[in-house]
Design a protein around this motif. Structure first.
Motif, mmCIF file in Angstrom:
data_model
loop_
_atom_site.group_PDB
_atom_site.id
_atom_site.type_symbol
_atom_site.label_atom_id
_atom_site.label_comp_id
_atom_site.label_asym_id
_atom_site.label_seq_id
_atom_site.Cartn_x
_atom_site.Cartn_y
_atom_site.Cartn_z
ATOM 1 N N GLN A 1 5.957 -17.546 -1.822
ATOM 2 C CA GLN A 1 7.300 -17.716 -1.263
ATOM 3 C C GLN A 1 7.299 -18.812 -0.202
ATOM 4 O O GLN A 1 6.295 -19.033 0.471
ATOM 5 C CB GLN A 1 7.777 -16.402 -0.647
ATOM 6 N N VAL A 2 8.449 -19.414 -0.013
ATOM 7 C CA VAL A 2 8.525 -20.592 0.854
ATOM 8 C C VAL A 2 8.320 -20.260 2.332
ATOM 9 O O VAL A 2 7.924 -21.113 3.121
ATOM 10 C CB VAL A 2 9.883 -21.318 0.645
ATOM 11 N N GLY B 1 14.554 -21.036 -3.624
ATOM 12 C CA GLY B 1 15.987 -21.090 -3.949
ATOM 13 C C GLY B 1 16.815 -20.093 -3.153
ATOM 14 O O GLY B 1 18.035 -20.010 -3.332
ATOM 15 N N GLY B 2 16.166 -19.328 -2.278
ATOM 16 C CA GLY B 2 16.890 -18.283 -1.537
ATOM 17 C C GLY B 2 17.861 -18.872 -0.528
ATOM 18 O O GLY B 2 17.841 -20.080 -0.246
ATOM 19 N N GLN B 3 18.708 -18.016 0.017
ATOM 20 C CA GLN B 3 19.759 -18.495 0.907
ATOM 21 C C GLN B 3 19.344 -18.463 2.381
ATOM 22 O O GLN B 3 20.025 -19.025 3.225
ATOM 23 C CB GLN B 3 21.030 -17.687 0.671
ATOM 24 N N GLY B 4 18.246 -17.766 2.665
ATOM 25 C CA GLY B 4 17.747 -17.726 4.044
ATOM 26 C C GLY B 4 18.789 -17.253 5.037
ATOM 27 O O GLY B 4 18.850 -17.751 6.168
ATOM 28 N N SER B 5 19.600 -16.263 4.639
ATOM 29 C CA SER B 5 20.728 -15.885 5.502
ATOM 30 C C SER B 5 20.267 -15.254 6.816
ATOM 31 O O SER B 5 20.895 -15.468 7.849
ATOM 32 C CB SER B 5 21.694 -14.968 4.761
ATOM 33 N N ARG B 6 19.131 -14.530 6.793
ATOM 34 C CA ARG B 6 18.690 -13.895 8.053
ATOM 35 C C ARG B 6 18.256 -14.938 9.072
ATOM 36 O O ARG B 6 18.472 -14.788 10.259
ATOM 37 C CB ARG B 6 17.529 -12.920 7.773
ATOM 38 N N GLN C 1 17.017 -22.823 -10.238
ATOM 39 C CA GLN C 1 17.219 -21.474 -10.778
ATOM 40 C C GLN C 1 18.691 -21.280 -11.164
ATOM 41 O O GLN C 1 19.551 -22.096 -10.813
ATOM 42 C CB GLN C 1 16.792 -20.415 -9.771
ATOM 43 N N LYS D 1 11.293 -14.932 8.507
ATOM 44 C CA LYS D 1 12.416 -14.255 7.847
ATOM 45 C C LYS D 1 13.639 -14.214 8.767
ATOM 46 O O LYS D 1 14.759 -14.455 8.327
ATOM 47 C CB LYS D 1 12.050 -12.793 7.514
ATOM 48 N N GLY E 1 18.242 -14.523 -7.958
ATOM 49 C CA GLY E 1 17.076 -13.785 -7.446
ATOM 50 C C GLY E 1 15.781 -14.502 -7.779
ATOM 51 O O GLY E 1 15.741 -15.362 -8.661
ATOM 52 N N VAL F 1 8.781 -20.407 -4.703
ATOM 53 C CA VAL F 1 10.197 -20.092 -4.941
ATOM 54 C C VAL F 1 10.942 -20.391 -3.645
ATOM 55 O O VAL F 1 10.671 -19.803 -2.605
ATOM 56 C CB VAL F 1 10.416 -18.643 -5.430
ATOM 57 N N PRO G 1 22.415 -17.402 -6.121
ATOM 58 C CA PRO G 1 21.196 -17.521 -6.944
ATOM 59 C C PRO G 1 20.847 -16.184 -7.604
ATOM 60 O O PRO G 1 21.117 -15.118 -7.033
ATOM 61 C CB PRO G 1 20.128 -17.924 -5.927
HETATM 62 P P1 UTP Z 1 14.005 -13.399 0.553
HETATM 63 O O1 UTP Z 1 14.181 -12.112 -0.127
HETATM 64 O O2 UTP Z 1 13.293 -13.377 1.856
HETATM 65 O O3 UTP Z 1 15.424 -14.079 0.700
HETATM 66 O O4 UTP Z 1 13.310 -14.389 -0.444
HETATM 67 P P2 UTP Z 1 15.867 -15.400 1.422
HETATM 68 O O5 UTP Z 1 16.990 -15.937 0.627
HETATM 69 O O6 UTP Z 1 14.750 -16.373 1.679
HETATM 70 O O7 UTP Z 1 16.365 -14.909 2.834
HETATM 71 P P3 UTP Z 1 17.546 -13.878 3.215
HETATM 72 O O8 UTP Z 1 17.199 -12.549 2.583
HETATM 73 O O9 UTP Z 1 18.842 -14.455 2.696
HETATM 74 O O10 UTP Z 1 17.483 -13.850 4.708
HETATM 75 C C1 UTP Z 1 11.939 -14.383 -0.660
HETATM 76 C C2 UTP Z 1 11.577 -15.674 -1.376
HETATM 77 O O11 UTP Z 1 12.229 -15.735 -2.630
HETATM 78 C C3 UTP Z 1 12.970 -16.934 -2.715
HETATM 79 C C4 UTP Z 1 13.237 -17.353 -1.283
HETATM 80 O O12 UTP Z 1 13.515 -18.738 -1.194
HETATM 81 C C5 UTP Z 1 11.941 -16.941 -0.619
HETATM 82 O O13 UTP Z 1 10.931 -17.895 -0.851
HETATM 83 N N1 UTP Z 1 14.212 -16.678 -3.474
HETATM 84 C C6 UTP Z 1 14.975 -15.587 -3.184
HETATM 85 C C7 UTP Z 1 14.578 -17.557 -4.440
HETATM 86 O O14 UTP Z 1 13.881 -18.572 -4.697
HETATM 87 N N2 UTP Z 1 15.726 -17.323 -5.132
HETATM 88 C C8 UTP Z 1 16.510 -16.247 -4.889
HETATM 89 O O15 UTP Z 1 17.544 -16.089 -5.572
HETATM 90 C C9 UTP Z 1 16.112 -15.347 -3.894
#
Ligand code: UTP
Length: 472
Positions: free
Chosen positions: A243-244, A108-113, A188, A396, A214, A106, A212
């Protein structure tokens, strides 16, 4: 969809305000806004507004509180002996050889931290080569393919925001050696945020703010994209999920796959001992006869710190989102849907003049699904303990714990340990970490046993100084 159709559809659900800058938009921006509106499902919008109302009425809190106080105990956790591990690995290897296993990241997260400009999977973590996170995942899959002689389809979930950049990155890197046809990208869902009175927000005059849905969005996205059906047609029965951000993950670990298959599980979960009671991992518990992952925020301080007579934490085992799912279960769950979680957030938006406002306090609710909520529907679930020094060091944060610096150091330490097991000593400092960066291409060796045979077949000189790199 024409402007008139879009406007009347949005007016019918109280969202006509998203067109308030229409007259000021050029043709391209108008087309983009209409395309975005056509992607917003009215059913989803109605469902999210229902979730919001429930949140405001306090019903959601009441049911969460009821769940928290209900009887809870640590979930049973399997700790395999060396003999059992070998037995399970044999079963897993049989599944891999038969082409029954796929891997899913997965991403698709935003990796904001982390605050990286681009998909998180493109972040460079290789201690010697700066290879990106995606390279480690893909090369592990290549190693499995080479070892067991069957494809392991690699499913990559992206989001609308990073899909094009992710696909381009794989293309530019020749899919890291994998056959292109064995990498399945899918996108997603995105959901709008809603203000307390249920209105969507514009983040520019021609764009609705969306985020996204979640990591739990993976279930519906797998089905909607047709990837589940393609896997089924290929004969895949088991999905390894990760997770990525964790380049240490043992992708499709045969012993884990074997345990899952031997137990006939719907879902299996890898868990590790928490670093300390405050570490923010979800905890594997049994509640109402079901294995569940409970977020650490749901635990009281007393529960987090509770100790057994031998001094161990009672709730010792945390989940790091490494799972195995049966494809049958994923199909069932994709149709069943997951609960929606609400978070009050500061969502940037435009004011009446079209200028961007960054709120100083939460102004809207964002909505997300969590993949571990699917556990509630699992008939059989197995938790397997793993050694975090071998398999877990996520990226993270930009700095401090769980950052690129800690991840690179942990990778070097793990690979130096593998080399030491093969009789190659890399000097180690007082902090327990090697004094030189070490990197082993996963396609050269998947683990310390395969490193020994790779070095026997293909001896390498270790340079007297600088980084140590072993490439396939
Ligand atoms: P995290 O909860 O660590 O979020 O996602 P994030 O987006 O990577 O980082 P922050 O919280 O904004 O800093 C855990 C995993 O779930 C994926 C992320 O890409 C990561 O592999 N994920 C999270 C998704 O694929 N989609 C989402 O909507 C949320």
């Amino acid at each position: 969809m024409t402007y008139e159709e879009a406007r009347s559809a949005m007016a019918a659900v109280g969202q006509e305000h998203i067109f308030k800058f229409w007259d000021t938009l050029d043709q391209t921006a108008r087309a983009a806004l209409l395309a975005q509106v056509s992607r917003i499902h009215l059913d989803d919008l109605a469902m999210l507004r229902g979730v919001l109302e429930k949140e405001h009425s306090g019903a959601a809190e009441a049911s969460a509180a009821a769940a928290t106080i209900s009887e809870m105990k640590p979930a049973p956790v399997v700790e395999l002996t060396a003999g059992q591990r070998a037995e399970m690995a044999e079963i897993g290897e049989r599944e891999l050889r038969a082409g029954h296993v796929a891997a899913l990241v997965v991403a698709g997260g935003q990796g904001s931290r982390l605050g990286f400009d681009g998909p998180k999977g493109c972040y460079p973590v290789g201690p010697v080569t700066n290879a990106p996170l995606f390279a480690f995942h893909a090369r592990k899959i290549l190693a499995l393919r080479n070892a067991f002689g069957a494809p392991v389809p690699f499913c990559v979930m992206t989001s609308e925001t990073n899909d094009a950049a992710t696909r381009a990155f794989f293309r530019d890197n020749d899919f890291f050696g994998l056959p292109e046809g064995e990498v399945f990208f899918f996108v997603q869902g995105m959901w709008p945020a809603l203000t307390p009175d249920g209105k969507m927000l514009l983040d520019t005059p021609g764009h609705v703010f969306t985020a996204p849905d979640g990591h739990g969005g993976v279930l519906s996205a797998l089905e909607r994209s047709g990837v589940l059906a393609r896997l089924r047609a290929l004969g895949v029965t088991t999905m390894f999920y990760f997770q990525v951000d964790n380049p240490m993950v043992d992708v499709a670990d045969p012993a884990f796959i074997g345990l899952h298959v031997a137990r006939g599980a719907d879902v299996s979960i890898k868990v590790c001992a928490k670093r300390d009671p405050q570490e923010g991992l979800g905890v594997a518990v049994e509640r109402g006869g079901k294995t569940q992952i409970v977020e650490y925020t749901e635990f009281t301080d007393a529960q987090k710190n509770e100790r057994l007579p031998d001094g161990e934490l009672r709730y010792k085992f945390g989940s790091v989102a490494i799972h195995v799912f049966s494809i049958d279960f994923l199909e069932r769950e994709a149709r069943a849907g997951l609960p929606v979680h609400v978070a009050h957030k500061k969502v940037p938006h435009v004011d009446d003049s079209g200028a961007v406002v960054k709120p100083s306090s939460p102004n809207a609710c964002k909505f997300e699904k969590f993949v571990f909520d699917s556990l509630l529907d699992a008939k059989t679930c197995v938790c397997l303990a793993f050694d975090r020094e071998e398999e877990f060091s996520p990226v993270k944060n930009a700095e401090g714990s769980d950052s690129p610096a800690t991840c690179r150091a942990d990778l070097s330490r793990k690979w130096a340990r593998w080399l030491a097991a093969c009789g190659v000593q890399i000097p180690v400092g007082a902090d327990g970490y090697p004094e030189r960066p070490v990197e082993i291409d996963p396609a050269f060796a998947r683990d310390s046993a395969s490193l020994a045979s790779a070095l026997a077949r293909n001896p390498r000189d270790i340079p007297p100084e600088g980084g140590v790199l072993l490439k396939a």
